[in-house]
Design an enzyme around this catalytic site. Structure first.
Site, PDB file in Angstrom:
ATOM      1  N   SER A   1       0.835  -1.202   0.000  1.00  0.00           N
ATOM      2  CA  SER A   1       0.000   0.000   0.000  1.00  0.00           C
ATOM      3  C   SER A   1       0.865   1.246   0.000  1.00  0.00           C
ATOM      4  O   SER A   1       1.973   1.253   0.566  1.00  0.00           O
ATOM      5  CB  SER A   1      -0.873  -0.012   1.268  1.00  0.00           C
ATOM      6  OG  SER A   1      -1.446   1.254   1.482  1.00  0.00           O
TER       7      SER A   1
ATOM      8  N   TYR B   1      -2.043  -1.191  10.800  1.00  0.00           N
ATOM      9  CA  TYR B   1      -2.304  -1.741   9.461  1.00  0.00           C
ATOM     10  C   TYR B   1      -1.136  -1.409   8.525  1.00  0.00           C
ATOM     11  O   TYR B   1      -0.569  -2.280   7.863  1.00  0.00           O
ATOM     12  CB  TYR B   1      -3.615  -1.178   8.881  1.00  0.00           C
ATOM     13  CG  TYR B   1      -3.723  -1.379   7.393  1.00  0.00           C
ATOM     14  CD1 TYR B   1      -3.966  -2.645   6.862  1.00  0.00           C
ATOM     15  CD2 TYR B   1      -3.529  -0.314   6.495  1.00  0.00           C
ATOM     16  CE1 TYR B   1      -4.028  -2.839   5.484  1.00  0.00           C
ATOM     17  CE2 TYR B   1      -3.588  -0.502   5.124  1.00  0.00           C
ATOM     18  CZ  TYR B   1      -3.837  -1.764   4.630  1.00  0.00           C
ATOM     19  OH  TYR B   1      -3.885  -1.961   3.262  1.00  0.00           O
TER      20      TYR B   1
ATOM     21  N   LYS C   1       2.000  -3.803   6.482  1.00  0.00           N
ATOM     22  CA  LYS C   1       2.410  -3.795   5.064  1.00  0.00           C
ATOM     23  C   LYS C   1       3.913  -3.570   4.957  1.00  0.00           C
ATOM     24  O   LYS C   1       4.605  -4.238   4.188  1.00  0.00           O
ATOM     25  CB  LYS C   1       1.646  -2.708   4.297  1.00  0.00           C
ATOM     26  CG  LYS C   1       0.159  -2.967   4.172  1.00  0.00           C
ATOM     27  CD  LYS C   1      -0.115  -4.205   3.345  1.00  0.00           C
ATOM     28  CE  LYS C   1      -1.587  -4.549   3.261  1.00  0.00           C
ATOM     29  NZ  LYS C   1      -1.849  -5.867   2.682  1.00  0.00           N
TER      30      LYS C   1
HETATM   31  P1  NAD Z   1     -11.077  -7.192   1.077  1.00  0.00           P
HETATM   32  O1  NAD Z   1     -11.286  -7.227   2.537  1.00  0.00           O
HETATM   33  O2  NAD Z   1     -12.245  -6.940   0.193  1.00  0.00           O
HETATM   34  O3  NAD Z   1     -10.371  -8.550   0.582  1.00  0.00           O
HETATM   35  C1  NAD Z   1      -9.508  -9.286   1.405  1.00  0.00           C
HETATM   36  C2  NAD Z   1      -9.988 -10.729   1.375  1.00  0.00           C
HETATM   37  O4  NAD Z   1      -9.120 -11.520   2.171  1.00  0.00           O
HETATM   38  C3  NAD Z   1     -11.400 -10.906   1.915  1.00  0.00           C
HETATM   39  O5  NAD Z   1     -12.159 -11.659   0.993  1.00  0.00           O
HETATM   40  C4  NAD Z   1     -11.203 -11.684   3.221  1.00  0.00           C
HETATM   41  O6  NAD Z   1     -12.288 -12.528   3.515  1.00  0.00           O
HETATM   42  C5  NAD Z   1      -9.914 -12.426   2.930  1.00  0.00           C
HETATM   43  N1  NAD Z   1      -9.125 -12.789   4.104  1.00  0.00           N
HETATM   44  C6  NAD Z   1      -8.757 -11.999   5.146  1.00  0.00           C
HETATM   45  N2  NAD Z   1      -7.988 -12.684   6.008  1.00  0.00           N
HETATM   46  C7  NAD Z   1      -7.861 -13.949   5.512  1.00  0.00           C
HETATM   47  C8  NAD Z   1      -7.188 -15.116   5.932  1.00  0.00           C
HETATM   48  N3  NAD Z   1      -6.498 -15.135   7.077  1.00  0.00           N
HETATM   49  N4  NAD Z   1      -7.273 -16.211   5.179  1.00  0.00           N
HETATM   50  C9  NAD Z   1      -7.967 -16.226   4.026  1.00  0.00           C
HETATM   51  N5  NAD Z   1      -8.636 -15.142   3.568  1.00  0.00           N
HETATM   52  C10 NAD Z   1      -8.577 -14.014   4.291  1.00  0.00           C
HETATM   53  O7  NAD Z   1      -9.916  -6.120   0.790  1.00  0.00           O
HETATM   54  P2  NAD Z   1      -9.418  -5.497  -0.588  1.00  0.00           P
HETATM   55  O8  NAD Z   1      -9.800  -4.065  -0.608  1.00  0.00           O
HETATM   56  O9  NAD Z   1      -9.794  -6.366  -1.719  1.00  0.00           O
HETATM   57  O10 NAD Z   1      -7.847  -5.542  -0.329  1.00  0.00           O
HETATM   58  C11 NAD Z   1      -7.054  -6.632  -0.768  1.00  0.00           C
HETATM   59  C12 NAD Z   1      -5.625  -6.420  -0.309  1.00  0.00           C
HETATM   60  O11 NAD Z   1      -5.141  -5.180  -0.812  1.00  0.00           O
HETATM   61  C13 NAD Z   1      -5.476  -6.354   1.205  1.00  0.00           C
HETATM   62  O12 NAD Z   1      -4.274  -7.003   1.561  1.00  0.00           O
HETATM   63  C14 NAD Z   1      -5.369  -4.872   1.484  1.00  0.00           C
HETATM   64  O13 NAD Z   1      -4.647  -4.588   2.651  1.00  0.00           O
HETATM   65  C15 NAD Z   1      -4.615  -4.389   0.246  1.00  0.00           C
HETATM   66  N6  NAD Z   1      -4.866  -2.981  -0.048  1.00  0.00           N
HETATM   67  C16 NAD Z   1      -6.141  -2.528  -0.216  1.00  0.00           C
HETATM   68  C17 NAD Z   1      -6.373  -1.183  -0.472  1.00  0.00           C
HETATM   69  C18 NAD Z   1      -7.778  -0.669  -0.642  1.00  0.00           C
HETATM   70  O14 NAD Z   1      -7.963   0.542  -0.653  1.00  0.00           O
HETATM   71  N7  NAD Z   1      -8.782  -1.500  -0.797  1.00  0.00           N
HETATM   72  C19 NAD Z   1      -5.291  -0.293  -0.578  1.00  0.00           C
HETATM   73  C20 NAD Z   1      -3.994  -0.794  -0.424  1.00  0.00           C
HETATM   74  C21 NAD Z   1      -3.789  -2.155  -0.163  1.00  0.00           C
HETATM   75  C1  UD1 Z   2      -7.093   5.101   3.729  1.00  0.00           C
HETATM   76  C2  UD1 Z   2      -6.057   4.652   4.718  1.00  0.00           C
HETATM   77  C3  UD1 Z   2      -4.980   3.891   3.974  1.00  0.00           C
HETATM   78  C4  UD1 Z   2      -5.585   2.726   3.214  1.00  0.00           C
HETATM   79  C5  UD1 Z   2      -6.666   3.270   2.272  1.00  0.00           C
HETATM   80  C6  UD1 Z   2      -7.387   2.170   1.560  1.00  0.00           C
HETATM   81  C7  UD1 Z   2      -6.117   6.260   6.545  1.00  0.00           C
HETATM   82  C8  UD1 Z   2      -5.385   7.372   7.237  1.00  0.00           C
HETATM   83  N1  UD1 Z   2      -5.529   5.796   5.416  1.00  0.00           N
HETATM   84  O1  UD1 Z   2      -6.465   5.951   2.788  1.00  0.00           O
HETATM   85  O2  UD1 Z   2      -4.019   3.401   4.893  1.00  0.00           O
HETATM   86  O3  UD1 Z   2      -4.589   2.059   2.451  1.00  0.00           O
HETATM   87  O4  UD1 Z   2      -7.623   4.010   3.034  1.00  0.00           O
HETATM   88  O5  UD1 Z   2      -8.109   1.379   2.448  1.00  0.00           O
HETATM   89  O6  UD1 Z   2      -7.158   5.815   6.971  1.00  0.00           O
HETATM   90  N2  UD1 Z   2     -12.580  11.505   3.387  1.00  0.00           N
HETATM   91  C9  UD1 Z   2     -13.590  12.377   3.728  1.00  0.00           C
HETATM   92  N3  UD1 Z   2     -14.731  11.851   4.271  1.00  0.00           N
HETATM   93  C10 UD1 Z   2     -14.925  10.512   4.459  1.00  0.00           C
HETATM   94  C11 UD1 Z   2     -13.874   9.624   4.093  1.00  0.00           C
HETATM   95  C12 UD1 Z   2     -12.713  10.162   3.574  1.00  0.00           C
HETATM   96  O7  UD1 Z   2     -13.455  13.591   3.572  1.00  0.00           O
HETATM   97  O8  UD1 Z   2     -15.972  10.107   4.962  1.00  0.00           O
HETATM   98  C13 UD1 Z   2     -11.346  12.049   2.773  1.00  0.00           C
HETATM   99  C14 UD1 Z   2     -10.073  11.746   3.535  1.00  0.00           C
HETATM  100  O9  UD1 Z   2      -9.816  12.753   4.483  1.00  0.00           O
HETATM  101  C15 UD1 Z   2      -9.038  11.712   2.383  1.00  0.00           C
HETATM  102  C16 UD1 Z   2      -9.838  11.199   1.188  1.00  0.00           C
HETATM  103  O10 UD1 Z   2     -11.209  11.439   1.504  1.00  0.00           O
HETATM  104  O11 UD1 Z   2      -8.612  13.032   2.092  1.00  0.00           O
HETATM  105  C17 UD1 Z   2      -9.635   9.718   0.913  1.00  0.00           C
HETATM  106  O12 UD1 Z   2      -9.896   8.981   2.129  1.00  0.00           O
HETATM  107  P1  UD1 Z   2      -9.960   7.382   2.150  1.00  0.00           P
HETATM  108  O13 UD1 Z   2     -10.841   6.906   1.054  1.00  0.00           O
HETATM  109  O14 UD1 Z   2     -10.294   6.972   3.539  1.00  0.00           O
HETATM  110  O15 UD1 Z   2      -8.479   6.937   1.765  1.00  0.00           O
HETATM  111  P2  UD1 Z   2      -7.085   7.347   2.441  1.00  0.00           P
HETATM  112  O16 UD1 Z   2      -7.263   8.110   3.676  1.00  0.00           O
HETATM  113  O17 UD1 Z   2      -6.230   7.935   1.377  1.00  0.00           O
END
Ligand code: NAD
Ligand code: UD1
Length: 337
Positions: free
Chosen positions: A124, A148, A152
Site C-alpha cells: 500500500s 495496518y 504492510k
Molecule cells: P477485502 O477485505 O475486500 O479482501 C480481502 C480478502 O481476504 C477478503 O475476501 C477476506 O475474507 C480475505 N481474508 C482476510 N484474512 C484472511 C485469511 N487469514 N485467510 C484467508 N482469507 C482471508 O480487501 P481489498 O480491498 O480487496 O484488499 C485486498 C488487499 O489489498 C489487502 O491485503 C489490502 O490490505 C490491500 N490494499 C487494499 C487497499 C484498498 O484501498 N482497498 C489499498 C492498499 C492495499
Molecule cells: C485510507 C487509509 C490507507 C488505506 C486506504 C485504503 C487512513 C489514514 N488511510 O487511505 O491506509 O490504504 O484508506 O483502504 O485511513 N474523506 C472524507 N470523508 C470521508 C472519508 C474520507 O473527507 O468520509 C477524505 C479523507 O480525508 C481523504 C480522502 O477522503 O482526504 C480519501 O480517504 P480514504 O478513502 O479513507 O483513503 P485514504 O485516507 O487515502
C-alpha cells in the site's frame, strides 16, 4: 498455468480473478470469507463465462494450504488476503499482526515447501507515510502511522529477507494508491461491512440514500480547494496491473516494489462533483474536522510500473464514479439479496 489468489473473493481480488480468467489463466481462490461472500466468485464466473476453483480456507491453516497446492499445479500466488481497516487496526493490533504478518509467513513457508516461488503481494502507498510527493519506490519507507500500515511495511521487509536468503524467489510488492470503482458490468464491486471508512463507498451510499450526508474531513489543507488530494485508481486498471505483474515474474527472479497509481490526484470535492455527474443528483456534504492521521496530498510516480510492467492506467475518474454508481444502484445491499 494456475494462479493461486488468496483473498480472491474480496473487492480487489474478485476483479483480479476476472482479468486473470480473461487473460487465459486458470484461477484457484483461497479465502476464509471473513470480509467477503462466495457470491462474488459466482459473479466473476458469470462475467467471464469461465470457471475457477474455490477453497474456503484460512491462509494461517498450513495443512489446508498444502492441500490446495497438492491438488493444483500452482505456479504463482497473488496474495490479497488480509485485514485492511486502519481504525480497527489501532483497536485490535494483534489480530492485524497475526492475520497479515502471521498469514503471510505461513503462506510463504507452504510455497517454499511446494517449490512455488513467484509471489505478487498487495502492499500500500501507506508505507510512504508523509514522504514528499510524488512517491517513488526508491524513497525511504516505513513511517507508518498505524498498525495496518506497519503490517504492510513489515511484510515488505520479510519478503526482502526471504529473497536475500533464496534468490530463486520472484516477488512484486505492489503499492496500491486509492482503488475505487467497480467492474463495468455492475456485477462485482466493493461491499463494505457497516458504515464505510473510505471516501467513495461513503459517497455512493449517500447517493443511494442509505447515508444522509458526507463529512468532508478538513477544508484547510494545503491543496487548491483545501480538501485532501488522493491518487484514485480504477479497480479494473489495478487488476490488470496484477496480470502484468504475473507476466513480469514469469521470466525473472528478484524483488521489486512497484507503485500502482495514476500519477495524479483529485480532491475530495472534485470526487464529489464527478460522482454527482455520474448519479445525476447532488450529494449532500458538510465540512467536518480533519481526520487524525490524514495527509494533505498523496500520489504516485507511476514511471516504474510503466518501465517494468508496461502498465499505465486507462480509466479516468468519471469512469470510476460511473462504474461505482452502476454497482451501487444495481446492488443497493451489496452481495446480500
Ligand atoms: P477485502 O477485505 O475486500 O479482501 C480481502 C480478502 O481476504 C477478503 O475476501 C477476506 O475474507 C480475505 N481474508 C482476510 N484474512 C484472511 C485469511 N487469514 N485467510 C484467508 N482469507 C482471508 O480487501 P481489498 O480491498 O480487496 O484488499 C485486498 C488487499 O489489498 C489487502 O491485503 C489490502 O490490505 C490491500 N490494499 C487494499 C487497499 C484498498 O484501498 N482497498 C489499498 C492498499 C492495499
Ligand atoms: C485510507 C487509509 C490507507 C488505506 C486506504 C485504503 C487512513 C489514514 N488511510 O487511505 O491506509 O490504504 O484508506 O483502504 O485511513 N474523506 C472524507 N470523508 C470521508 C472519508 C474520507 O473527507 O468520509 C477524505 C479523507 O480525508 C481523504 C480522502 O477522503 O482526504 C480519501 O480517504 P480514504 O478513502 O479513507 O483513503 P485514504 O485516507 O487515502
Amino acid at each position: 498455468m494456475s494462479i493461486l489468489v488468496t483473498g480472491g473473493a474480496g473487492y480487489i481480488g474478485s476483479h483480479a480473478c476476472v482479468e486473470l480468467l480473461n487473460a487465459g489463466y486458470e484461477v484457484v481462490v483461497v479465502d476464509n470469507l471473513y470480509n467477503s461472500k462466495e457470491e462474488s466468485l459466482s459473479r466473476v464466473q458469470k462475467i467471464t463465462g469461465k470457471s475457477l476453483k474455490f477453497y474456503e480456507c484460512d491462509i494461517r491453516d498450513a495443512e489446508g494450504l498444502e492441500k490446495v497446492f497438492t491438488e493444483n499445479k500452482i505456479e504463482c500466488v497473488i496474495h490479497f488476503a488480509g485485514l485492511k481497516a486502519v481504525g480497527e487496526s489501532c483497536k485490535i493490533p494483534l489480530e492485524y499482526y497475526d492475520n497479515n504478518i502471521g498469514g503471510t509467513v505461513i503462506l510463504c513457508q507452504v510455497m517454499a515447501k511446494m517449490g512455488v516461488k513467484k509471489l505478487v503481494f498487495s502492499s500500500s502507498a501507506t508505507v510512504y507515510g508523509d514522504s514528499p510527493i510524488p512517491y517513488r519506490e526508491d524513497m525511504h519507507v516505513g513511517h507508518c502511522t498505524n498498525p495496518y500500515g506497519r503490517t504492510k511495511y513489515m511484510i515488505e521487509e520479510i519478503l526482502r529477507d526471504l529473497y536475500a536468503s533464496d534468490n530463486e524467489w520472484s516477488i512484486a510488492l505492489l503499492r496500491y494508491f486509492n482503488p475505487i470503482g467497480a467492474h463495468e458490468s455492475g456485477l462485482i464491486g466493493e461491499d463494505p461491512n457497516g458504515i464505510p471508512n473510505n471516501l467513495l463507498p461513503y459517497i455512493s451510499q449517500v447517493a443511494i440514500g442509505k447515508l444522509a450526508c458526507l463529512s468532508v474531513f478538513g477544508d484547510d489543507y494545503n491543496t487548491p480547494d483545501g480538501t485532501g488530494v488522493r491518487d484514485y485508481i480504477h479497480v479494473t486498471d489495478l487488476a490488470i496491473g496484477h496480470v502484468k505483474a504475473v507476466k513480469y515474474l514469469e521470466s525473472r527472479t528478484g524483488i521489486d516494489a512497484i507503485n500502482l497509481g495514476a500519477g495524479r490526484g483529485y480532491s475530495v470535492l472534485e470526487l464529489v462533483k464527478a460522482f454527482e455527474k455520474a448519479c445525476g443528483h447532488e450529494i449532500a456534504y458538510k465540512i467536518a474536522p480533519r481526520r487524525p492521521g490524514d495527509l494533505d496530498v498523496s500520489y504516485a510516480d507511476p514511471q516504474k510500473a510503466k518501465d517494468l510492467l508496461g502498465f499505465e492506467t486507462q480509466l479516468d475518474v468519471d469512469k470510476m464514479c460511473e462504474d461505482t454508481w452502476r454497482w451501487q444502484s444495481n446492488n443497493p445491499n451489496g452481495y446480500d439479496a
